[in-house]
Design a protein around this motif. Structure first.
Motif, PDB file in Angstrom:
ATOM      1  N   VAL A  21      36.407  55.143  48.073  1.00 17.50           N
ATOM      2  CA  VAL A  21      36.470  55.670  46.700  1.00 17.50           C
ATOM      3  C   VAL A  21      35.886  54.648  45.722  1.00 17.50           C
ATOM      4  N   GLU A  22      36.137  53.364  45.950  1.00 16.52           N
ATOM      5  CA  GLU A  22      35.561  52.320  45.092  1.00 16.52           C
ATOM      6  C   GLU A  22      34.037  52.338  45.156  1.00 16.52           C
ATOM      7  N   HIS A  23      33.482  52.523  46.348  1.00 11.91           N
ATOM      8  CA  HIS A  23      32.021  52.587  46.496  1.00 11.91           C
ATOM      9  C   HIS A  23      31.457  53.784  45.727  1.00 11.91           C
ATOM     10  N   LEU A  24      32.118  54.912  45.821  1.00 16.15           N
ATOM     11  CA  LEU A  24      31.668  56.084  45.070  1.00 16.15           C
ATOM     12  C   LEU A  24      31.751  55.805  43.572  1.00 16.15           C
ATOM     13  N   GLY A  25      32.811  55.134  43.137  1.00 18.32           N
ATOM     14  CA  GLY A  25      32.960  54.776  41.733  1.00 18.32           C
ATOM     15  C   GLY A  25      31.823  53.888  41.252  1.00 18.32           C
ATOM     16  N   ARG A  26      31.409  52.937  42.091  1.00 22.94           N
ATOM     17  CA  ARG A  26      30.272  52.086  41.725  1.00 22.94           C
ATOM     18  C   ARG A  26      28.995  52.901  41.589  1.00 22.94           C
ATOM     19  N   PHE A  27      28.783  53.820  42.514  1.00 23.39           N
ATOM     20  CA  PHE A  27      27.613  54.706  42.436  1.00 23.39           C
ATOM     21  C   PHE A  27      27.631  55.488  41.123  1.00 23.39           C
ATOM     22  N   LEU A  28      28.782  56.038  40.749  1.00 24.80           N
ATOM     23  CA  LEU A  28      28.884  56.826  39.510  1.00 24.80           C
ATOM     24  C   LEU A  28      28.669  55.962  38.270  1.00 24.80           C
ATOM     25  N   ARG A  29      29.164  54.721  38.282  1.00 25.52           N
ATOM     26  CA  ARG A  29      28.928  53.825  37.142  1.00 25.52           C
ATOM     27  C   ARG A  29      27.435  53.499  36.999  1.00 25.52           C
ATOM     28  N   LYS A  30      26.755  53.279  38.120  1.00 23.64           N
ATOM     29  CA  LYS A  30      25.314  53.021  38.077  1.00 23.64           C
ATOM     30  C   LYS A  30      24.567  54.262  37.579  1.00 23.64           C
ATOM     31  N   PHE A  31      25.009  55.439  37.994  1.00 23.17           N
ATOM     32  CA  PHE A  31      24.423  56.689  37.517  1.00 23.17           C
ATOM     33  C   PHE A  31      24.582  56.791  36.000  1.00 23.17           C
ATOM     34  N   GLU A  32      25.786  56.515  35.526  1.00 23.55           N
ATOM     35  CA  GLU A  32      26.056  56.598  34.092  1.00 23.55           C
ATOM     36  C   GLU A  32      25.227  55.576  33.310  1.00 23.55           C
ATOM     37  N   ASP A  33      25.106  54.361  33.835  1.00 17.03           N
ATOM     38  CA  ASP A  33      24.276  53.346  33.179  1.00 17.03           C
ATOM     39  C   ASP A  33      22.814  53.794  33.106  1.00 17.03           C
ATOM     40  N   ALA A  34      22.333  54.419  34.162  1.00 16.70           N
ATOM     41  CA  ALA A  34      20.925  54.824  34.216  1.00 16.70           C
ATOM     42  C   ALA A  34      20.626  56.055  33.362  1.00 16.70           C
ATOM     43  N   PHE A  35      21.560  57.018  33.307  1.00 23.97           N
ATOM     44  CA  PHE A  35      21.270  58.298  32.667  1.00 23.97           C
ATOM     45  C   PHE A  35      22.107  58.585  31.419  1.00 23.97           C
TER      46      PHE A  35
ATOM     47  N   THR B  21      30.289  58.987  55.800  1.00 21.24           N
ATOM     48  CA  THR B  21      29.327  59.289  54.749  1.00 21.24           C
ATOM     49  C   THR B  21      30.084  59.882  53.574  1.00 21.24           C
ATOM     50  N   SER B  22      29.515  59.739  52.398  1.00 25.99           N
ATOM     51  CA  SER B  22      30.028  60.402  51.201  1.00 25.99           C
ATOM     52  C   SER B  22      28.891  61.237  50.653  1.00 25.99           C
ATOM     53  N   THR B  23      29.121  62.530  50.469  1.00 27.71           N
ATOM     54  CA  THR B  23      28.092  63.420  49.959  1.00 27.71           C
ATOM     55  C   THR B  23      28.533  63.959  48.609  1.00 27.71           C
ATOM     56  N   CYS B  24      27.636  63.882  47.626  1.00 33.84           N
ATOM     57  CA  CYS B  24      27.903  64.360  46.272  1.00 33.84           C
ATOM     58  C   CYS B  24      26.871  65.420  45.906  1.00 33.84           C
ATOM     59  N   SER B  25      27.296  66.458  45.223  1.00 34.99           N
ATOM     60  CA  SER B  25      26.389  67.461  44.704  1.00 34.99           C
ATOM     61  C   SER B  25      26.624  67.572  43.203  1.00 34.99           C
ATOM     62  N   PHE B  26      25.534  67.522  42.414  1.00 37.91           N
ATOM     63  CA  PHE B  26      25.654  67.551  40.956  1.00 37.91           C
ATOM     64  C   PHE B  26      24.334  67.983  40.345  1.00 37.91           C
ATOM     65  N   SER B  27      24.327  68.185  39.026  1.00 39.49           N
ATOM     66  CA  SER B  27      23.106  68.499  38.295  1.00 39.49           C
ATOM     67  C   SER B  27      22.416  67.215  37.895  1.00 39.49           C
ATOM     68  N   ARG B  28      21.164  67.127  38.245  1.00 42.04           N
ATOM     69  CA  ARG B  28      20.379  65.938  37.912  1.00 42.04           C
ATOM     70  C   ARG B  28      19.965  65.962  36.445  1.00 42.04           C
ATOM     71  N   PRO B  29      20.053  64.829  35.752  1.00 38.87           N
ATOM     72  CA  PRO B  29      19.586  64.802  34.366  1.00 38.87           C
ATOM     73  C   PRO B  29      18.092  65.131  34.302  1.00 38.87           C
ATOM     74  N   PRO B  30      17.648  65.707  33.196  1.00 39.87           N
ATOM     75  CA  PRO B  30      16.234  66.067  33.089  1.00 39.87           C
ATOM     76  C   PRO B  30      15.340  64.836  33.083  1.00 39.87           C
ATOM     77  N   ASP B  31      14.109  64.998  33.587  1.00 41.48           N
ATOM     78  CA  ASP B  31      13.134  63.922  33.519  1.00 41.48           C
ATOM     79  C   ASP B  31      12.729  63.714  32.067  1.00 41.48           C
ATOM     80  N   GLU B  32      12.471  62.490  31.718  1.00 40.57           N
ATOM     81  CA  GLU B  32      12.087  62.195  30.330  1.00 40.57           C
ATOM     82  C   GLU B  32      10.603  62.278  30.151  1.00 40.57           C
TER      83      GLU B  32
END
Length: 87
Positions: free
Chosen positions: A43-57, A76-87
């Motif tokens: 869960v901590e690893h997933l949290g790090r991934f989400l923080r990096k996602f938030e920092d990037a987008f 494995t951890s699999t996530c499904s979500f909406s990708r932010p639009p390309d800039e």
């Protein structure tokens, strides 16, 4: 599991006009026990991934997260979500 997930209604989770994305975090077959000694670390690893996602987008994704074991026993951890639009 995927059959069950595909039968559920997730339209509220995905943003209109955005591409749906699936990301799988896979750990090395020979080191996963060392890297993920317990579920809390996973869960901590997933949290790090989400923080990096938030920092990037600039936003935190609303997502579905599934923790699985592969045939060889690694995790494995699999996530499904909406990708932010390309800039």
């Amino acid at each position: 599991m995927m059959k069950t997930l595909s039968a559920l209604g997730f339209s509220r989770m995905y943003h209109p006009g955005r591409q749906r994305t699936m990301v799988t975090l896979t750990y090395p077959e020979d080191r996963w026990k060392e890297l993920l000694p317990n579920g809390e670390v996973t869960v901590e690893h997933l949290g790090r991934f989400l923080r990096k996602f938030e920092d990037a987008f600039g936003e935190t994704p609303t997502l579905i997260w599934v923790r699985e074991f592969t045939k060889n026993g690694s995790r494995t951890s699999t996530c499904s979500f909406s990708r932010p639009p390309d800039e």
